[in-house]
Scaffold this active site. Structure first.
Site, short mmCIF file in Angstrom:
data_model
loop_
_atom_site.label_atom_id
_atom_site.label_comp_id
_atom_site.label_asym_id
_atom_site.label_seq_id
_atom_site.Cartn_x
_atom_site.Cartn_y
_atom_site.Cartn_z
N ARG A 22 2.99 0.62 -1.20
CA ARG A 22 2.70 2.04 -1.43
C ARG A 22 1.44 2.20 -2.27
O ARG A 22 0.82 1.21 -2.69
CB ARG A 22 3.88 2.72 -2.14
CG ARG A 22 4.05 2.24 -3.56
CD ARG A 22 5.19 2.97 -4.27
NE ARG A 22 5.01 2.87 -5.71
CZ ARG A 22 5.94 3.12 -6.60
NH1 ARG A 22 7.15 3.49 -6.21
NH2 ARG A 22 5.70 3.04 -7.88
N ASP A 36 5.14 -7.43 -1.55
CA ASP A 36 5.74 -6.49 -2.51
C ASP A 36 7.13 -6.98 -2.86
O ASP A 36 7.64 -7.95 -2.24
CB ASP A 36 5.75 -5.05 -1.97
CG ASP A 36 5.57 -4.02 -3.10
OD1 ASP A 36 6.42 -3.99 -4.01
OD2 ASP A 36 4.58 -3.27 -3.08
N ALA A 42 -0.85 -5.49 -7.36
CA ALA A 42 0.47 -5.11 -7.91
C ALA A 42 0.38 -4.97 -9.42
O ALA A 42 -0.24 -5.78 -10.10
CB ALA A 42 1.51 -6.18 -7.56
N GLY A 43 0.97 -3.92 -9.94
CA GLY A 43 0.95 -3.72 -11.38
C GLY A 43 2.01 -2.72 -11.79
O GLY A 43 2.48 -1.92 -10.96
N LYS A 59 4.98 2.57 -24.31
CA LYS A 59 5.61 2.94 -25.61
C LYS A 59 4.61 2.52 -26.68
O LYS A 59 3.91 1.51 -26.50
CB LYS A 59 6.89 2.13 -25.87
CG LYS A 59 8.15 2.60 -25.18
CD LYS A 59 8.99 3.44 -26.13
CE LYS A 59 10.34 3.82 -25.57
NZ LYS A 59 10.36 4.45 -24.27
N TYR A 63 -0.10 -2.80 -21.44
CA TYR A 63 -0.84 -2.56 -20.20
C TYR A 63 -2.33 -2.82 -20.41
O TYR A 63 -2.99 -3.50 -19.61
CB TYR A 63 -0.60 -1.11 -19.76
CG TYR A 63 -1.24 -0.71 -18.45
CD1 TYR A 63 -0.70 -1.14 -17.23
CD2 TYR A 63 -2.36 0.12 -18.42
CE1 TYR A 63 -1.28 -0.76 -16.03
CE2 TYR A 63 -2.93 0.51 -17.22
CZ TYR A 63 -2.38 0.08 -16.02
OH TYR A 63 -2.94 0.46 -14.83
N THR A 110 -1.44 8.86 -7.61
CA THR A 110 -0.38 8.03 -7.03
C THR A 110 0.94 8.32 -7.74
O THR A 110 0.98 9.10 -8.70
CB THR A 110 -0.66 6.51 -7.22
OG1 THR A 110 -0.58 6.22 -8.62
CG2 THR A 110 -2.01 6.09 -6.67
#
Ligand SMILES: NC(=O)c1ccc[n+]([C@@H]2O[C@H](COP(=O)([O-])OP(=O)(O)OC[C@H]3O[C@@H](n4cnc5c(N)ncnc54)[C@H](O)[C@@H]3O)[C@@H](O)[C@H]2O)c1
Length: 471
Positions: free
Chosen positions: A243, A264, A313-314, A319, A377, A412
């Site tokens: 996706r 995936d 992919a990620g 937080k 991240y 997205t």
């Protein structure tokens, strides 16, 4: 995802409301469409003193079918254009009523010969005279020489100054216009076509304010090279292909002729199967972070090998660090960064990624600027940049390039999860005043994966509409 503000201000009623209230009006970007000409209209050429790249540029324009016009400062263009059989004329400011074919679609300035700051005047004259004639969603490309390879401090200084002009033009021009700078190394002139095509094309709709270095590299494109199917006969692995951005990458690579092997998670099997069915690709349901996955990918690719690997992919687990638990930290670093390293090691060791291949990684502007609540991240995405920079020289011996794209705000499911105020700020805080589409990232990746992009390696190209974040 839908940007209802952009849609509204581009409707007849919305345009009137925006005008009367003085609201910003983001342009509907002109993107590549298979049923519309990719290159049309006029390219206006300018040049500083002793331009060195006009001949190479004329060779590219001869393939594109654009009409060229020379600004008075680019007198050298006319004999070069004649030699390449190009129709050319003098630059005249465009009439507001000019038809599509008569519009200036691109401004290209060859600054490669500028070796002193006093010669920067020529940029002022050219852009002062031409910018208002540039069509909406037009392109500005400045060509220079890599400052760090310049012979004198004055030349280095003047070439470095080009960044300031190019980036500012992107912010001033607005109207969906993209402005980018290409530093072409000595002896790299024959390798500029894939990069110039990308930056002149609607494919680079959301790439602006970028500085790209093109190095000298042996090119293997023959005279009959099919620019409409540049990836014909190639195999490309795309992770996270079920996706969002990954599915768009798979579509664009397939449209350019590649056979795509999409990977995936097992949980996304149905979506992945559907995405791969659409493009006659191959689906592999693997969790990229599982220890056995790298070997499984290498073995699934078997003796046919692979030409292009896209690490897309990620995940995010946001937080602030005081509130973040250790698994959230580890999980993000592992999926977004360490898994890429393990997969590349396996593919390189087994020789599965062929010599002359391409690795393209997806970073993020968070990896450049950092972001509140994203220490994990941003660490992973900054690490991706380090990987690209450190691996490029190491892979050069095998003619493998490795680059990263750093998307800004892209529409997205990942960005749909953001709180409304943050989402709206992310969308508008860039020179295009809107979010990008997954296809914008995919097109940039296809350019880096192109066989003609052999001279582009170790670089990070933002696909962010010239976002203010980390600029
Ligand atoms: N959307 C943005 O604005 C944006 C901005 C900057 C960078 N990025 C990066 O672009 C990439 C794609 O983002 P997106 O917005 O399409 O995200 P998305 O969440 O829509 O899609 C990510 C895909 O990766 C897959 N995936 C996640 N973990 C996996 C694993 N362990 N193994 C295999 N597949 C896995 C997911 O199942 C999903 O299909 C990510 O690396 C993201 O960090 C996105």
């Amino acid at each position: 995802m839908n940007d209802s503000y952009l849609n509204f201000v581009n409707s007849p009623l919305g345009a009137r409301v925006a005008r009367s209230l003085g609201l910003p009006k983001p342009e509907v970007l002109r993107r590549y469409r298979a049923d519309a000409p990719e290159f049309d209209g006029i390219v206006a050429i300018g040049a500083g003193r002793s331009p060195q790249l006009l001949d190479a540029f004329a060779g590219v324009v001869a393939h594109l079918g654009m009409t060229s016009v020379a600004h008075p400062g680019a007198g050298l263009w006319v004999p070069l254009a004649n030699r390449h059989g190009l129709m050319t004329g003098r630059f005249e400011p465009a009439e507001p009523s000019a038809g599509a074919q008569a519009r200036v679609r691109a401004l290209v300035f060859d600054a490669s010969g500028i070796d002193d700051s006093t010669q920067l005047d020529s940029l002022y004259t050219f852009f002062h005279d031409t910018l208002r004639s540039l069509d909406k969603c037009g392109r500005i490309v400045v060509l220079g020489r890599p400052p760090e390879a310049c012979a004198t401090p004055r030349q280095w200084t003047a070439q470095r100054a080009l960044e300031g002009v190019t980036r500012s033009l992107g912010k001033e021009a607005r109207r969906g216009i993209a402005s980018n700078l290409l530093y072409v190394a000595a002896h790299a002139e024959s390798g500029i076509e894939s990069t110039l095509r990308f930056f002149l094309s609607p494919r680079s709709a959301y790439v602006s304010g970028q500085v790209v270095r093109i190095g000298a590299a042996p090119l293997t494109l023959g005279p009959d090279f099919d620019w409409t199917q540049p990836l014909a006969g190639q195999r490309a692995v795309v992770t996270g292909a079920a996706r969002g951005i990954g599915a768009a990458i798979a579509n664009v690579l397939a449209a350019q002729g590649a056979h795509v092997i999409g990977i995936d998670t097992p949980a996304a099997t149905d979506a992945l199967d559907a995405a791969m069915r659409q493009i006659a690709g191959t689906a592999l349901a693997f969790d990229i972070a599982a220890p056995e996955t790298p070997a499984q990918i290498a073995s699934a690719l078997d003796e046919l090998g692979v030409d292009i690997v896209v690490h897309n992919a990620g995940i995010t687990k946001d937080k602030t660090i005081a509130k973040m638990n250790a698994p959230a930290w580890r999980n993000v670093i592992d999926i977004n960064l360490s898994a890429q390293e393990r997969i590349d090691d396996a593919l390189l060791e087994a020789g599965t990624l062929r010599d002359g291949g391409r690795i393209v990684c997806v970073s993020s502007i968070s990896g450049i600027a950092g972001n509140l609540g994203q220490t994990n991240y941003a660490a992973s995405k900054a690490g991706v940049i380090g990987r690209v920079q450190s691996m490029a020289p190491y892979l050069a011996g095998r003619r493998i390039t490795i680059n990263a794209v750093a998307p800004g705000f892209i529409e997205t499911q990942m960005t749909a999860k953001m709180p409304l105020a943050l989402r709206e700020a992310g969308r508008r805080m860039n020179a295009m005043s809107q979010g990008g589409q997954p296809v914008d990232v995919a097109q940039a990746i296809a350019w880096l994966a192109h066989p003609g992009s052999a001279g582009v390696t170790g670089q990070v190209v933002r696909v962010c509409g010239q976002s203010l974040i980390g600029a």
